[in-house]
Write a protein that holds these residues in place. Structure first.
Motif, PDB file in Angstrom:
ATOM      1  N   VAL A 180      13.425   9.221 -15.639  1.00  0.00           N
ATOM      2  CA  VAL A 180      12.590   7.953 -14.858  1.00  0.00           C
ATOM      3  C   VAL A 180      11.179   7.827 -15.255  1.00  0.00           C
ATOM      4  O   VAL A 180      10.522   8.909 -15.435  1.00  0.00           O
ATOM      5  CB  VAL A 180      12.764   8.084 -13.356  1.00  0.00           C
ATOM      6  N   PHE A 181      10.908   6.524 -15.794  1.00  0.00           N
ATOM      7  CA  PHE A 181       9.637   6.208 -16.090  1.00  0.00           C
ATOM      8  C   PHE A 181       8.739   5.401 -15.195  1.00  0.00           C
ATOM      9  O   PHE A 181       9.315   4.625 -14.384  1.00  0.00           O
ATOM     10  CB  PHE A 181       9.589   5.338 -17.676  1.00  0.00           C
ATOM     11  N   LEU A 182       7.505   5.811 -15.018  1.00  0.00           N
ATOM     12  CA  LEU A 182       6.439   5.035 -14.247  1.00  0.00           C
ATOM     13  C   LEU A 182       5.526   4.261 -15.251  1.00  0.00           C
ATOM     14  O   LEU A 182       5.039   5.264 -16.075  1.00  0.00           O
ATOM     15  CB  LEU A 182       5.804   5.700 -13.510  1.00  0.00           C
ATOM     16  N   THR A 183       5.509   2.996 -15.460  1.00  0.00           N
ATOM     17  CA  THR A 183       4.711   2.462 -16.550  1.00  0.00           C
ATOM     18  C   THR A 183       3.683   1.650 -15.993  1.00  0.00           C
ATOM     19  O   THR A 183       3.707   0.967 -14.844  1.00  0.00           O
ATOM     20  CB  THR A 183       5.503   1.545 -17.560  1.00  0.00           C
ATOM     21  N   ILE A 209      10.069   2.129 -13.256  1.00  0.00           N
ATOM     22  CA  ILE A 209       9.222   1.732 -12.276  1.00  0.00           C
ATOM     23  C   ILE A 209       8.054   1.113 -12.859  1.00  0.00           C
ATOM     24  O   ILE A 209       7.387   1.876 -13.651  1.00  0.00           O
ATOM     25  CB  ILE A 209       9.015   2.910 -10.860  1.00  0.00           C
ATOM     26  N   THR A 210       7.708   0.065 -12.537  1.00  0.00           N
ATOM     27  CA  THR A 210       6.318  -0.349 -13.346  1.00  0.00           C
ATOM     28  C   THR A 210       5.720  -1.196 -12.276  1.00  0.00           C
ATOM     29  O   THR A 210       5.853  -1.981 -11.359  1.00  0.00           O
ATOM     30  CB  THR A 210       7.085  -1.386 -14.505  1.00  0.00           C
ATOM     31  N   GLN A 237       1.766   8.193  -5.399  1.00  0.00           N
ATOM     32  CA  GLN A 237       2.568   8.992  -4.510  1.00  0.00           C
ATOM     33  C   GLN A 237       3.892   9.302  -5.397  1.00  0.00           C
ATOM     34  O   GLN A 237       4.565  10.427  -5.001  1.00  0.00           O
ATOM     35  CB  GLN A 237       2.904   8.572  -3.186  1.00  0.00           C
ATOM     36  N   LEU A 238       4.122   8.605  -6.439  1.00  0.00           N
ATOM     37  CA  LEU A 238       5.616   8.706  -7.038  1.00  0.00           C
ATOM     38  C   LEU A 238       5.977  10.075  -7.807  1.00  0.00           C
ATOM     39  O   LEU A 238       6.792  10.626  -7.866  1.00  0.00           O
ATOM     40  CB  LEU A 238       5.981   7.548  -7.964  1.00  0.00           C
ATOM     41  N   ALA A 239       4.877  10.519  -8.654  1.00  0.00           N
ATOM     42  CA  ALA A 239       4.598  11.506  -9.536  1.00  0.00           C
ATOM     43  C   ALA A 239       5.004  12.768  -8.640  1.00  0.00           C
ATOM     44  O   ALA A 239       5.711  13.714  -8.864  1.00  0.00           O
ATOM     45  CB  ALA A 239       3.705  11.503 -10.639  1.00  0.00           C
ATOM     46  N   PRO A 240       4.084  12.873  -7.501  1.00  0.00           N
ATOM     47  CA  PRO A 240       4.041  14.173  -6.705  1.00  0.00           C
ATOM     48  C   PRO A 240       5.266  14.159  -6.011  1.00  0.00           C
ATOM     49  O   PRO A 240       6.149  15.342  -5.747  1.00  0.00           O
ATOM     50  CB  PRO A 240       2.827  13.792  -5.742  1.00  0.00           C
ATOM     51  N   THR A 241       5.875  13.118  -5.697  1.00  0.00           N
ATOM     52  CA  THR A 241       7.390  12.949  -4.739  1.00  0.00           C
ATOM     53  C   THR A 241       8.394  13.509  -5.849  1.00  0.00           C
ATOM     54  O   THR A 241       9.311  14.403  -5.736  1.00  0.00           O
ATOM     55  CB  THR A 241       7.806  11.409  -4.508  1.00  0.00           C
ATOM     56  N   VAL A 250      10.896   5.033  -4.843  1.00  0.00           N
ATOM     57  CA  VAL A 250      10.899   6.181  -4.300  1.00  0.00           C
ATOM     58  C   VAL A 250      12.400   7.002  -4.293  1.00  0.00           C
ATOM     59  O   VAL A 250      12.495   8.005  -4.536  1.00  0.00           O
ATOM     60  CB  VAL A 250      10.798   6.120  -2.625  1.00  0.00           C
ATOM     61  N   ARG A 251      13.499   6.009  -4.412  1.00  0.00           N
ATOM     62  CA  ARG A 251      14.692   6.546  -4.767  1.00  0.00           C
ATOM     63  C   ARG A 251      14.949   7.159  -5.866  1.00  0.00           C
ATOM     64  O   ARG A 251      15.451   8.395  -6.082  1.00  0.00           O
ATOM     65  CB  ARG A 251      15.975   5.636  -4.301  1.00  0.00           C
ATOM     66  N   LEU A 252      14.296   6.431  -7.155  1.00  0.00           N
ATOM     67  CA  LEU A 252      14.460   7.141  -8.453  1.00  0.00           C
ATOM     68  C   LEU A 252      13.587   8.387  -8.458  1.00  0.00           C
ATOM     69  O   LEU A 252      13.951   9.253  -9.362  1.00  0.00           O
ATOM     70  CB  LEU A 252      14.009   5.935  -9.263  1.00  0.00           C
ATOM     71  N   ALA A 253      12.239   8.286  -8.016  1.00  0.00           N
ATOM     72  CA  ALA A 253      11.589   9.331  -8.034  1.00  0.00           C
ATOM     73  C   ALA A 253      12.227  10.726  -7.556  1.00  0.00           C
ATOM     74  O   ALA A 253      11.865  11.761  -8.187  1.00  0.00           O
ATOM     75  CB  ALA A 253      10.175   9.224  -7.508  1.00  0.00           C
TER      76      ALA A 253
END
Length: 261
Positions: free
Chosen positions: A19-22, A95-96, A201-205, A178-181
């Motif tokens: 999963v990517f967060l950009t 997630i962007t 919060q997503l990376a810690p999740t 949140v579901r993806l994380a």
């Protein structure tokens, strides 16, 4: 090499759910630039930052149409970067924090847009569900960007569908993020400072749910607390790292014509 001097991390077959967060750093090559920092949009054009406060609506609409219409035009004219294309070819959900639509243009199918989209217009009326696709141009009126200034359904003003300061993030996009994380076994943040909540919060999740966490940023943050969130920090250009990952995982040779920018 990573920031710590070790061999660069690369995903393997054990990472079945990437999963990517950009953030804006991924799109900077298009000319969109970033928002924060001394060379960011907020610092270079302080009147633009002021217009991003929801409490100034509807008076700030001319500035919003001008700023976000220009952003959307730049994104459409340039098209996706090698990083966007590599993420799409990996088939990974995204997630962007970006509003430029470049992940979808590259072919990504699952994209949670936390801050909305400059390629969409919505009605200012809180109960109205009208929306339309923007045809970005140049100018400070809705009509300059292919949409009516007044909502055809209720008559309220129209606006770019971007999240302003003091506005809530779209509930459906945040829920998806949140579901993806939580289900990721590899969570990769690319080109984002990682300080803006709730995205921060997503990376810690993901880490709390067992994921390996990676930050790819040519200039990673020095804050030890932020760096501690990530198992690997790759202080390199994402437009080189991500295509390398994609070629390795998909077992294809270098094909530069796929990455024209």
């Amino acid at each position: 090499m990573t920031a710590g001097g070790h061999a660069r991390f690369c995903p393997g077959e054990e990472h079945g759910e990437i999963v990517f967060l950009t953030g804006s750093g991924l799109s900077a090559r298009t000319g969109l630039g970033t928002f924060r920092g001394p060379d960011g949009l907020w610092a270079m054009e302080p009147e633009t930052e002021q217009a991003m406060h929801a409490e100034l609506l509807p008076g700030s609409l001319p500035m919003l149409w001008s700023v976000w219409g220009r952003m959307a035009r730049i994104a459409l004219d340039h098209g996706p970067t090698p990083g966007h294309r590599a993420i799409a070819r990996l088939g990974a959900p995204v997630i962007t924090q970006n509003i430029d639509g470049l992940h979808q243009a590259a072919g990504s199918e699952v994209v949670a847009e936390l801050h909305g989209s400059a390629l969409q217009a919505v009605c200012l009326g809180p109960e109205c569900r009208w929306r339309a696709t923007v045809v970005p141009g140049a100018g400070s009126r809705a009509e300059d960007h292919g949409v009516p200034a007044a909502c055809p359904d209720c008559g309220e003003p129209t606006r770019p569908d971007v999240v302003l300061f003091d506005e809530n993030l779209p509930a459906d996009a945040l829920e998806l993020a949140v579901r993806l994380a939580r289900r990721a076994d590899l969570f990769v943040a690319v080109g984002t400072s990682g300080v803006v909540f709730p995205a921060a919060q997503l990376a810690p999740t993901a880490k709390a749910h067992g994921a390996t966490t990676v930050l790819i940023d040519i200039d990673p943050p020095p804050d030890p607390a932020l760096r501690a969130i990530f198992d690997h920090i790759i202080a390199e250009d994402a437009h080189e790292v991500l295509p390398d990952w994609e070629r390795t995982l998909n077992q294809v040779g270098r094909s530069s014509f796929l990455d024209p920018f």
